[in-house]
Write a protein that holds these residues in place. Structure first.
Motif, PDB file in Angstrom:
ATOM      1  N   HIS A   1     -10.833  -1.514 -20.265  1.00 44.93           N
ATOM      2  CA  HIS A   1      -9.526  -1.627 -20.913  1.00 44.93           C
ATOM      3  C   HIS A   1      -8.664  -0.401 -20.633  1.00 44.93           C
ATOM      4  CE1 HIS A   1     -11.531  -4.790 -23.381  1.00 44.93           C
ATOM      5  NE2 HIS A   1     -10.339  -5.351 -23.237  1.00 44.93           N
ATOM      6  N   ALA A   2      -9.260   0.766 -20.589  1.00 45.91           N
ATOM      7  CA  ALA A   2      -8.486   1.976 -20.276  1.00 45.91           C
ATOM      8  C   ALA A   2      -8.017   1.973 -18.823  1.00 45.91           C
ATOM      9  CB  ALA A   2      -9.325   3.215 -20.557  1.00 45.91           C
ATOM     10  N   LEU A   3      -8.873   1.513 -17.928  1.00 45.95           N
ATOM     11  CA  LEU A   3      -8.525   1.479 -16.505  1.00 45.95           C
ATOM     12  C   LEU A   3      -7.339   0.562 -16.235  1.00 45.95           C
ATOM     13  CD1 LEU A   3      -9.372   2.333 -13.597  1.00 45.95           C
ATOM     14  CD2 LEU A   3     -10.762   0.258 -13.551  1.00 45.95           C
ATOM     15  N   PHE A   4      -7.316  -0.584 -16.905  1.00 41.74           N
ATOM     16  CA  PHE A   4      -6.241  -1.549 -16.686  1.00 41.74           C
ATOM     17  C   PHE A   4      -5.117  -1.437 -17.719  1.00 41.74           C
ATOM     18  CE2 PHE A   4      -9.849  -3.545 -14.513  1.00 41.74           C
ATOM     19  CZ  PHE A   4      -9.270  -3.697 -13.251  1.00 41.74           C
ATOM     20  N   ALA A   5      -5.145  -0.388 -18.541  1.00 38.72           N
ATOM     21  CA  ALA A   5      -4.105  -0.102 -19.540  1.00 38.72           C
ATOM     22  C   ALA A   5      -3.879  -1.274 -20.489  1.00 38.72           C
ATOM     23  CB  ALA A   5      -2.801   0.299 -18.860  1.00 38.72           C
ATOM     24  N   ILE A   6      -4.969  -1.855 -20.972  1.00 35.34           N
ATOM     25  CA  ILE A   6      -4.904  -2.933 -21.943  1.00 35.34           C
ATOM     26  C   ILE A   6      -5.079  -2.323 -23.329  1.00 35.34           C
ATOM     27  CG2 ILE A   6      -5.964  -5.072 -22.726  1.00 35.34           C
ATOM     28  CD1 ILE A   6      -6.988  -5.436 -19.832  1.00 35.34           C
ATOM     29  N   ASP A   7      -4.075  -2.525 -24.176  1.00 36.65           N
ATOM     30  CA  ASP A   7      -4.134  -1.970 -25.528  1.00 36.65           C
ATOM     31  C   ASP A   7      -4.996  -2.849 -26.421  1.00 36.65           C
ATOM     32  OD1 ASP A   7      -2.691   0.320 -25.268  1.00 36.65           O
ATOM     33  OD2 ASP A   7      -0.785  -0.595 -25.810  1.00 36.65           O
ATOM     34  N   THR A   8      -6.071  -2.282 -26.910  1.00 41.99           N
ATOM     35  CA  THR A   8      -6.902  -2.938 -27.916  1.00 41.99           C
ATOM     36  C   THR A   8      -7.130  -1.935 -29.035  1.00 41.99           C
ATOM     37  OG1 THR A   8      -8.997  -2.225 -26.944  1.00 41.99           O
ATOM     38  CG2 THR A   8      -8.093  -4.319 -26.167  1.00 41.99           C
ATOM     39  N   PRO A   9      -7.427  -2.401 -30.232  1.00 46.34           N
ATOM     40  CA  PRO A   9      -7.661  -1.463 -31.327  1.00 46.34           C
ATOM     41  C   PRO A   9      -8.807  -0.488 -31.028  1.00 46.34           C
ATOM     42  CG  PRO A   9      -7.334  -3.652 -32.224  1.00 46.34           C
ATOM     43  CD  PRO A   9      -7.400  -3.798 -30.734  1.00 46.34           C
ATOM     44  N   MET A  10      -9.898  -0.984 -30.442  1.00 43.12           N
ATOM     45  CA  MET A  10     -11.039  -0.113 -30.194  1.00 43.12           C
ATOM     46  C   MET A  10     -10.721   0.943 -29.128  1.00 43.12           C
ATOM     47  SD  MET A  10     -14.994  -0.959 -29.232  1.00 43.12           S
ATOM     48  CE  MET A  10     -15.283  -1.798 -30.756  1.00 43.12           C
ATOM     49  N   THR A  11     -10.043   0.548 -28.084  1.00 41.27           N
ATOM     50  CA  THR A  11      -9.678   1.510 -27.038  1.00 41.27           C
ATOM     51  C   THR A  11      -8.733   2.572 -27.583  1.00 41.27           C
ATOM     52  OG1 THR A  11      -9.896  -0.245 -25.397  1.00 41.27           O
ATOM     53  CG2 THR A  11      -8.749   1.731 -24.710  1.00 41.27           C
ATOM     54  N   ASN A  12      -7.748   2.146 -28.357  1.00 40.85           N
ATOM     55  CA  ASN A  12      -6.813   3.105 -28.944  1.00 40.85           C
ATOM     56  C   ASN A  12      -7.522   4.056 -29.901  1.00 40.85           C
ATOM     57  OD1 ASN A  12      -4.700   1.970 -27.536  1.00 40.85           O
ATOM     58  ND2 ASN A  12      -4.137   0.601 -29.201  1.00 40.85           N
ATOM     59  N   GLN A  13      -8.442   3.524 -30.713  1.00 41.44           N
ATOM     60  CA  GLN A  13      -9.156   4.372 -31.662  1.00 41.44           C
ATOM     61  C   GLN A  13     -10.129   5.300 -30.950  1.00 41.44           C
ATOM     62  OE1 GLN A  13     -10.879   1.831 -34.625  1.00 41.44           O
ATOM     63  NE2 GLN A  13      -8.888   1.111 -35.333  1.00 41.44           N
ATOM     64  N   PHE A  14     -10.728   4.842 -29.866  1.00 44.98           N
ATOM     65  CA  PHE A  14     -11.671   5.694 -29.138  1.00 44.98           C
ATOM     66  C   PHE A  14     -10.960   6.899 -28.520  1.00 44.98           C
ATOM     67  CE2 PHE A  14     -14.181   6.957 -25.431  1.00 44.98           C
ATOM     68  CZ  PHE A  14     -15.409   7.160 -26.032  1.00 44.98           C
TER      69      PHE A  14
ATOM     70  N   ASN B   1      -9.324  11.304 -35.004  1.00 43.88           N
ATOM     71  CA  ASN B   1      -9.957  10.404 -35.970  1.00 43.88           C
ATOM     72  C   ASN B   1     -11.014   9.538 -35.295  1.00 43.88           C
ATOM     73  OD1 ASN B   1      -8.300  11.119 -38.219  1.00 43.88           O
ATOM     74  ND2 ASN B   1      -6.639   9.941 -37.292  1.00 43.88           N
ATOM     75  N   HIS B   2     -11.629   8.664 -36.095  1.00 38.87           N
ATOM     76  CA  HIS B   2     -12.553   7.628 -35.628  1.00 38.87           C
ATOM     77  C   HIS B   2     -13.796   8.203 -34.955  1.00 38.87           C
ATOM     78  CE1 HIS B   2      -9.198   5.042 -36.568  1.00 38.87           C
ATOM     79  NE2 HIS B   2      -8.439   5.713 -35.724  1.00 38.87           N
ATOM     80  N   PHE B   3     -14.399   9.182 -35.597  1.00 41.21           N
ATOM     81  CA  PHE B   3     -15.569   9.842 -35.026  1.00 41.21           C
ATOM     82  C   PHE B   3     -16.813   8.955 -35.073  1.00 41.21           C
ATOM     83  CE2 PHE B   3     -12.809  13.339 -36.466  1.00 41.21           C
ATOM     84  CZ  PHE B   3     -12.533  13.873 -35.214  1.00 41.21           C
ATOM     85  N   VAL B   4     -16.878   8.061 -36.046  1.00 36.09           N
ATOM     86  CA  VAL B   4     -18.024   7.140 -36.110  1.00 36.09           C
ATOM     87  C   VAL B   4     -17.992   6.198 -34.912  1.00 36.09           C
ATOM     88  CG1 VAL B   4     -19.096   5.291 -37.449  1.00 36.09           C
ATOM     89  CG2 VAL B   4     -18.192   7.306 -38.611  1.00 36.09           C
ATOM     90  N   LEU B   5     -16.819   5.683 -34.574  1.00 41.53           N
ATOM     91  CA  LEU B   5     -16.688   4.823 -33.399  1.00 41.53           C
ATOM     92  C   LEU B   5     -17.099   5.573 -32.137  1.00 41.53           C
ATOM     93  CD1 LEU B   5     -15.734   2.234 -31.944  1.00 41.53           C
ATOM     94  CD2 LEU B   5     -13.466   3.268 -31.868  1.00 41.53           C
ATOM     95  N   LYS B   6     -16.641   6.786 -31.990  1.00 47.36           N
ATOM     96  CA  LYS B   6     -17.008   7.583 -30.811  1.00 47.36           C
ATOM     97  C   LYS B   6     -18.517   7.804 -30.745  1.00 47.36           C
ATOM     98  CE  LYS B   6     -12.652  10.119 -30.611  1.00 47.36           C
ATOM     99  NZ  LYS B   6     -11.907   9.324 -31.546  1.00 47.36           N
ATOM    100  N   ALA B   7     -19.142   8.064 -31.892  1.00 52.00           N
ATOM    101  CA  ALA B   7     -20.590   8.271 -31.927  1.00 52.00           C
ATOM    102  C   ALA B   7     -21.328   6.994 -31.556  1.00 52.00           C
ATOM    103  CB  ALA B   7     -21.020   8.754 -33.310  1.00 52.00           C
ATOM    104  N   VAL B   8     -20.870   5.851 -32.052  1.00 51.61           N
ATOM    105  CA  VAL B   8     -21.522   4.577 -31.735  1.00 51.61           C
ATOM    106  C   VAL B   8     -21.403   4.268 -30.247  1.00 51.61           C
ATOM    107  CG1 VAL B   8     -21.368   2.076 -32.093  1.00 51.61           C
ATOM    108  CG2 VAL B   8     -21.315   3.619 -34.046  1.00 51.61           C
ATOM    109  N   VAL B   9     -20.240   4.476 -29.673  1.00 52.45           N
ATOM    110  CA  VAL B   9     -20.040   4.195 -28.246  1.00 52.45           C
ATOM    111  C   VAL B   9     -20.874   5.144 -27.394  1.00 52.45           C
ATOM    112  CG1 VAL B   9     -18.345   4.191 -26.385  1.00 52.45           C
ATOM    113  CG2 VAL B   9     -17.774   3.164 -28.572  1.00 52.45           C
TER     114      VAL B   9
END
Length: 93
Positions: free
Chosen positions: A54-67, A72-80
């Motif tokens: 999604h980042a490579l093709f510049a597709i905006d998704t909630p998870m990509t934006n939060q990552f 913020n969103h340190f739990v998401l970063k840890a899970v990924v």
């Protein structure tokens, strides 16, 4: 609204579409199993691969934006990152 969009909207965990993960994880897990890798490593690779795609093709998704939100969103970063480590387990780096 299409049927697929209705299904995606119905099965959500916070802002994330669970259906997208399942539809991606099951084929990758099966392919990994037949390629000689444990299926859980294939399923664990879904999150890092999807965020990178999604980042490579510049597709905006909630998870990509939060990552990529650095404050913020340190739990998401840890899970990924944990799923990336599980997926890469045993690779000769």
């Amino acid at each position: 609204m299409s049927t697929l969009q209705n299904i995606r909207d119905w099965f959500r965990l916070f802002d994330f579409a669970v259906v997208d993960f399942v539809v991606s994880a099951v084929p990758i897990a099966l392919t990994a199993h037949y390629a000689g890798f444990p299926a859980y490593r294939g399923a664990a690779a879904v999150l890092p691969i999807s965020i990178a795609t999604h980042a490579l093709f510049a597709i905006d998704t909630p998870m990509t934006n939060q990552f990529f939100d650095i404050d913020n969103h340190f739990v998401l970063k840890a899970v990924v990152l944990l799923s990336l480590l599980v997926a890469a387990e045993g690779w000769p780096f």
